[in-house]
Motif scaffolding. Sequence first.
Motif, PDB file in Angstrom:
ATOM      1  N   TYR A   1     -17.544  16.922  -7.104  1.00  0.00           N
ATOM      2  CA  TYR A   1     -17.620  18.562  -6.685  1.00  0.00           C
ATOM      3  C   TYR A   1     -17.518  19.152  -8.135  1.00  0.00           C
ATOM      4  CZ  TYR A   1     -16.429  23.005  -4.748  1.00  0.00           C
ATOM      5  OH  TYR A   1     -16.535  24.222  -4.286  1.00  0.00           O
ATOM      6  N   CYS A   2     -18.502  20.369  -7.805  1.00  0.00           N
ATOM      7  CA  CYS A   2     -18.552  21.365  -9.097  1.00  0.00           C
ATOM      8  C   CYS A   2     -18.384  22.728  -8.392  1.00  0.00           C
ATOM      9  CB  CYS A   2     -19.935  21.214  -9.530  1.00  0.00           C
ATOM     10  SG  CYS A   2     -20.339  22.721 -10.784  1.00  0.00           S
ATOM     11  N   ALA A   3     -17.313  23.321  -8.763  1.00  0.00           N
ATOM     12  CA  ALA A   3     -16.858  24.813  -8.159  1.00  0.00           C
ATOM     13  C   ALA A   3     -17.876  25.704  -8.401  1.00  0.00           C
ATOM     14  CB  ALA A   3     -15.450  25.051  -8.495  1.00  0.00           C
ATOM     15  N   THR A   4     -18.261  25.745  -9.403  1.00  0.00           N
ATOM     16  CA  THR A   4     -19.407  26.906 -10.058  1.00  0.00           C
ATOM     17  C   THR A   4     -20.469  26.898  -9.001  1.00  0.00           C
ATOM     18  OG1 THR A   4     -18.430  26.397 -12.208  1.00  0.00           O
ATOM     19  CG2 THR A   4     -20.406  27.955 -11.983  1.00  0.00           C
ATOM     20  N   THR A   5     -21.106  25.703  -8.750  1.00  0.00           N
ATOM     21  CA  THR A   5     -22.302  25.731  -8.026  1.00  0.00           C
ATOM     22  C   THR A   5     -21.868  25.383  -6.524  1.00  0.00           C
ATOM     23  OG1 THR A   5     -22.462  23.359  -8.631  1.00  0.00           O
ATOM     24  CG2 THR A   5     -23.915  25.013  -9.914  1.00  0.00           C
ATOM     25  N   ASN A   6     -20.721  24.916  -6.150  1.00  0.00           N
ATOM     26  CA  ASN A   6     -20.580  24.498  -4.909  1.00  0.00           C
ATOM     27  C   ASN A   6     -21.386  23.392  -4.536  1.00  0.00           C
ATOM     28  OD1 ASN A   6     -19.160  24.393  -2.629  1.00  0.00           O
ATOM     29  ND2 ASN A   6     -20.184  26.026  -1.472  1.00  0.00           N
ATOM     30  N   THR A   7     -21.486  22.496  -5.279  1.00  0.00           N
ATOM     31  CA  THR A   7     -22.346  21.388  -4.962  1.00  0.00           C
ATOM     32  C   THR A   7     -21.378  20.232  -5.014  1.00  0.00           C
ATOM     33  OG1 THR A   7     -23.165  20.954  -7.218  1.00  0.00           O
ATOM     34  CG2 THR A   7     -24.451  22.050  -5.689  1.00  0.00           C
ATOM     35  N   GLY A   8     -21.792  18.975  -4.612  1.00  0.00           N
ATOM     36  CA  GLY A   8     -20.938  17.736  -4.599  1.00  0.00           C
ATOM     37  C   GLY A   8     -19.631  17.977  -3.697  1.00  0.00           C
ATOM     38  N   GLY A   9     -18.822  16.855  -3.813  1.00  0.00           N
ATOM     39  CA  GLY A   9     -17.648  16.913  -2.886  1.00  0.00           C
ATOM     40  C   GLY A   9     -17.613  15.991  -1.880  1.00  0.00           C
ATOM     41  N   SER A  10     -16.716  15.978  -0.861  1.00  0.00           N
ATOM     42  CA  SER A  10     -16.356  14.890   0.069  1.00  0.00           C
ATOM     43  C   SER A  10     -17.336  15.040   1.280  1.00  0.00           C
ATOM     44  CB  SER A  10     -14.973  14.829   0.567  1.00  0.00           C
ATOM     45  OG  SER A  10     -14.688  16.000   1.445  1.00  0.00           O
ATOM     46  N   ASN A  11     -18.139  16.144   1.309  1.00  0.00           N
ATOM     47  CA  ASN A  11     -19.263  16.301   2.567  1.00  0.00           C
ATOM     48  C   ASN A  11     -20.033  15.155   2.222  1.00  0.00           C
ATOM     49  OD1 ASN A  11     -19.093  17.605   4.940  1.00  0.00           O
ATOM     50  ND2 ASN A  11     -21.102  18.615   4.358  1.00  0.00           N
ATOM     51  N   GLY A  12     -20.878  14.744   3.389  1.00  0.00           N
ATOM     52  CA  GLY A  12     -22.270  14.186   3.084  1.00  0.00           C
ATOM     53  C   GLY A  12     -22.401  12.449   2.934  1.00  0.00           C
TER      54      GLY A  12
ATOM     55  N   GLY B   1     -22.838  10.701   0.324  1.00  0.00           N
ATOM     56  CA  GLY B   1     -24.032  10.243  -0.276  1.00  0.00           C
ATOM     57  C   GLY B   1     -23.985   8.943  -0.966  1.00  0.00           C
ATOM     58  N   MET B   2     -23.058   8.227  -0.921  1.00  0.00           N
ATOM     59  CA  MET B   2     -22.963   6.897  -1.533  1.00  0.00           C
ATOM     60  C   MET B   2     -23.514   5.954  -0.548  1.00  0.00           C
ATOM     61  SD  MET B   2     -19.357   5.962  -3.502  1.00  0.00           S
ATOM     62  CE  MET B   2     -18.411   7.340  -3.212  1.00  0.00           C
ATOM     63  N   ARG B   3     -24.030   6.292   0.772  1.00  0.00           N
ATOM     64  CA  ARG B   3     -25.117   5.276   1.367  1.00  0.00           C
ATOM     65  C   ARG B   3     -26.304   5.328   1.085  1.00  0.00           C
ATOM     66  NH1 ARG B   3     -26.012   8.558   5.950  1.00  0.00           N
ATOM     67  NH2 ARG B   3     -25.381  10.036   4.667  1.00  0.00           N
ATOM     68  N   TYR B   4     -26.647   6.239   0.184  1.00  0.00           N
ATOM     69  CA  TYR B   4     -27.946   6.405  -0.764  1.00  0.00           C
ATOM     70  C   TYR B   4     -27.901   5.632  -1.969  1.00  0.00           C
ATOM     71  CZ  TYR B   4     -29.103   9.308   3.276  1.00  0.00           C
ATOM     72  OH  TYR B   4     -29.518   9.821   4.232  1.00  0.00           O
ATOM     73  N   GLU B   5     -29.006   5.159  -2.508  1.00  0.00           N
ATOM     74  CA  GLU B   5     -29.135   4.288  -3.824  1.00  0.00           C
ATOM     75  C   GLU B   5     -28.485   5.487  -4.916  1.00  0.00           C
ATOM     76  OE1 GLU B   5     -29.155   1.682  -5.133  1.00  0.00           O
ATOM     77  OE2 GLU B   5     -29.814   1.994  -7.208  1.00  0.00           O
ATOM     78  N   GLN B   6     -29.058   6.673  -4.897  1.00  0.00           N
ATOM     79  CA  GLN B   6     -28.922   7.639  -5.971  1.00  0.00           C
ATOM     80  C   GLN B   6     -27.521   7.818  -6.197  1.00  0.00           C
ATOM     81  OE1 GLN B   6     -30.861  11.616  -5.144  1.00  0.00           O
ATOM     82  NE2 GLN B   6     -29.329  12.476  -7.036  1.00  0.00           N
TER      83      GLN B   6
ATOM     84  N   ASP C   1     -30.338  14.365   4.099  1.00  0.00           N
ATOM     85  CA  ASP C   1     -31.338  15.048   3.321  1.00  0.00           C
ATOM     86  C   ASP C   1     -30.651  14.620   1.732  1.00  0.00           C
ATOM     87  OD1 ASP C   1     -32.874  16.377   1.509  1.00  0.00           O
ATOM     88  OD2 ASP C   1     -32.329  18.467   2.347  1.00  0.00           O
ATOM     89  N   GLU C   2     -31.642  13.685   1.197  1.00  0.00           N
ATOM     90  CA  GLU C   2     -30.926  12.953  -0.207  1.00  0.00           C
ATOM     91  C   GLU C   2     -31.113  14.003  -1.370  1.00  0.00           C
ATOM     92  OE1 GLU C   2     -31.948   8.853  -1.535  1.00  0.00           O
ATOM     93  OE2 GLU C   2     -33.241   8.915   0.450  1.00  0.00           O
ATOM     94  N   SER C   3     -31.839  15.184  -1.048  1.00  0.00           N
ATOM     95  CA  SER C   3     -31.804  16.087  -2.205  1.00  0.00           C
ATOM     96  C   SER C   3     -30.492  16.905  -2.363  1.00  0.00           C
ATOM     97  CB  SER C   3     -32.925  17.135  -1.795  1.00  0.00           C
ATOM     98  OG  SER C   3     -32.486  18.064  -0.670  1.00  0.00           O
TER      99      SER C   3
END
Length: 300
Positions: A50-61, A63-68, A128-130
Motif C-alpha cells: 500500500y501507498c497512502a499518497t497514491t492510494n494504490t496497492g493494499g489488501s484488495n485485489g 494480485g499475487m495470483r498474477y505473475e507480476q 485487471d492486471e494494470s
Amino acid sequence: MVPNPPSAPSDAQLDQVKEAVRALLHQPDYDDGSAGPILVRLAWHSAGTYCATTNTGGSNGAGMRYEQEGGDPANAGLQHARAFLEPIKKRFPWITYADLWTLAATVAIKEMGGPEVTWSGGRTDFTDESKIPPRGRLPDAAQGADHLRFIFYRMGFNDQEIVALSGAHNLGRCHSENSGFEGKWVNQPTRFSNQYFKLLLVNDWKKKKLDNGLEQFVYVDEEVELEDNEEPEELMMLPTDISLLSDPKFKIWVERYAEDKDLFFDHFSRVFAKLLELGIRRDASGKVVNDENTEGGYRS
Ligand code: ZEM
C-alpha cells in the motif's frame, strides 16, 4: 461495467471458512509443522504494497495470483500459502481470494496463541492486471531503520506500529531458497508470543556472513530446555530486526513489548487489523465503497 457484486456472506458462512482454515493449519510435513506462519506472511505481503499518497496497492485485489506480483522475488515461497488455501476457495467459491488470504491470517494468529484480530470482508479480486502495484514496495531485510521508516511510513504506520508489526517474527522462519536468509527467530516458531522482543534484548547477536554473501545475526539460546539428544539451535535476526535495537525510538517499544506481553498482544492486534484494511475504503456501515482502486465489494 462493474458486474453486480455478490451479497455479503453471513456469519455462519464465514464460520465455515474459519473452521476450514483451522483444519488445515496442522501440516506435519511442512516446515515446523504448521501452515500458520506462512499464511500470516501471505496476508502481510498482500497488504504491504500500500501507498497512502497514491492510494494504490493494499489488501484488495489478490494480485499475487498474477505473475507480476506473485513472481516478485519478495514473494518467493508464498505460493505454498496460496496452495494451502486453494481447496478452501474451491469449497467456498463465494469468498474472494483477497478476503480469504486476510481472514486466514487472523485465524492462524488466534490458533497459534495470539490475539483476536478484527477482520471485515468485502475485498474484491482484480481482473485487471494494470491495477497491480509495481514491485519493490516491500521491505528489504538487508537494510536498516531509515529503510523501515521509508517503507512503513508510506503505508501510514508510525514507529510504535513498525515495532509491533515486526513482532510477527515470533512466527515462522527464513528459508535460503526464498529470501537467502536462514533460520528461525525463536525456539517455538508456531507459538505466538513476545519472545522475539525478549531475545532481541539479550544483545548477544553476532554477525554471520552466509555463503550467498548475505549477512544476518545469530545467537544460541542457552536457557532453552532441550530433550536428551537435542543440539541447541542457532536463532537468527535479520539486519532490519537488529535495527530496532540501534534506533532509540524503536528500542523503547522493543523494551516495552519484551516486558509486557499483554501490551504487545493488544498493539499487535490493532496494527494487524489496520494492515489488513490498507487500500480498502468503507462507508459508515462498513461496506466497501467502490473507487478506481476497489473494483467491487458486496451488495448491501
Ligand atoms: Zn517478515 N520476513 N519481514 N514480516 N515474515 C520473513 C518471514 C516472515 C521482513 C522480511 O524481509 C522477512 C513483517 C515484516 C518484515 C512474517 C511476517 C511479517 C522473511 C523470510 C523475511 C526475509 C522469508 C523466507 O525466507 O521464507 C522485513 C524486512 C520486514 C520489515 C519489518 C511483518 C510486518 C509481518 C507480519 C505482520 C512471517 C510470519 C514470516 C515467516 C514466514 C514463514 O514462511 O515461516
